[in-house]
Design an enzyme around this catalytic site. Sequence first.
Site, short mmCIF file in Angstrom:
data_model
loop_
_atom_site.label_atom_id
_atom_site.label_comp_id
_atom_site.label_asym_id
_atom_site.label_seq_id
_atom_site.Cartn_x
_atom_site.Cartn_y
_atom_site.Cartn_z
N ARG A 39 46.90 35.55 49.52
CA ARG A 39 46.19 36.84 49.47
C ARG A 39 45.62 37.21 50.83
O ARG A 39 45.46 38.40 51.13
CB ARG A 39 45.09 36.78 48.41
CG ARG A 39 44.44 38.14 48.09
CD ARG A 39 43.56 38.03 46.85
NE ARG A 39 42.92 39.29 46.48
CZ ARG A 39 41.64 39.57 46.67
NH1 ARG A 39 40.83 38.66 47.23
NH2 ARG A 39 41.14 40.73 46.31
N ILE A 65 41.47 46.44 47.86
CA ILE A 65 42.40 45.50 47.25
C ILE A 65 41.69 45.00 46.00
O ILE A 65 40.53 44.58 46.06
CB ILE A 65 42.79 44.35 48.21
CG1 ILE A 65 43.77 43.39 47.52
CG2 ILE A 65 41.59 43.62 48.76
CD1 ILE A 65 44.36 42.33 48.47
N SER A 66 42.36 45.09 44.86
CA SER A 66 41.70 44.80 43.59
C SER A 66 41.25 43.35 43.49
O SER A 66 41.84 42.45 44.11
CB SER A 66 42.64 45.12 42.42
OG SER A 66 42.88 46.50 42.31
N GLN A 67 40.23 43.13 42.68
CA GLN A 67 39.77 41.79 42.35
C GLN A 67 40.94 40.99 41.78
O GLN A 67 41.70 41.50 40.96
CB GLN A 67 38.66 41.92 41.31
CG GLN A 67 38.08 40.62 40.81
CD GLN A 67 37.06 40.85 39.70
OE1 GLN A 67 36.79 41.99 39.32
NE2 GLN A 67 36.51 39.78 39.16
N PRO A 68 41.12 39.74 42.18
CA PRO A 68 42.23 38.94 41.65
C PRO A 68 42.26 38.89 40.12
O PRO A 68 43.35 38.95 39.53
CB PRO A 68 41.98 37.55 42.25
CG PRO A 68 41.32 37.85 43.56
CD PRO A 68 40.41 39.03 43.28
#
Length: 219
Positions: A39, A65-68
Site C-alpha cells: 500500500r 485513499i480509502s481505509q484498508p
Amino acid sequence: MTPADSYKHKGLRRKLVETLKGKGIRDENVLSAIGALPRHWFFESAFWDHAYQDKAFPIGNGQTISQPYTVAFMTELLDVKAGDHILEIGTGSGYQAAILSLLGASVYTVECISELHESAKNTLETIGIEAVNFLLADGSKGWAENAPYDKIIVTAASPAIPAPLMEQLKIGGKLVIPLGDRNQQRMTRMTKTGQKKAERETFGHFRFVPLVGENGWED
C-alpha cells in the site's frame, strides 16, 4: 522502476491483514491481495509510515485513499471472481483497482480529476499492474463503451444510484455503492435481477467523499 518493499513493510502488511480479520473480513482471496500489494507504493515516500494504518489518508484534490477496511469490505461484497469485467467509479490513488486486478478481474476505472487519473496510471504502470483500463470522465455516467459489467464499485458517496450504472450492469451482476447524504452513507449492494429490477441490501455506515457529476452532486 518498482519501489522498494522492505521486510518492515511486509511485516506491517501482515499486521494489517490480522487487523482486518479482527474486524470481520473473511474472504481469504481479498485478505491475500491486501497482504500481497504494498500500500505504501500509493503514497508519497514522505508518508510511507502512514500506509499500513487502518485509516483513510489524503491524496490531494480533496480526495483520499480509502481505509484498508473499507477497501476490503467493499471488495468482499462484490464477490470478485477471476475473469470478472469490473467497472470502478473513482480511481483515486489506483489502490482499489489494483486489488481488483490481483483478484483476476479486468478493471475499467473512471476518474474525473485529471491529476489523480494521471498519477494512478503512472503508479500502476510502474508497479506492473496491467489489467486496468483508465478513463478521465464523469464517473456518474459510467463507461458505456465497455458495458455490460459483471460488477460495479463506486468509491464515492451518492444520494442515489446513477441510472447509467444500473443500465451498464449485467443481469445477475452486483453494484456496491455508499448511499446517503454528504455526511454519512450506508453501504449498499444492488443485485440486478432483470432489466428494470434489482434486489437491495444495506450494510454498515461509512463516510466517503461525494460523487460529483451529472448523476451525482453538482459542485
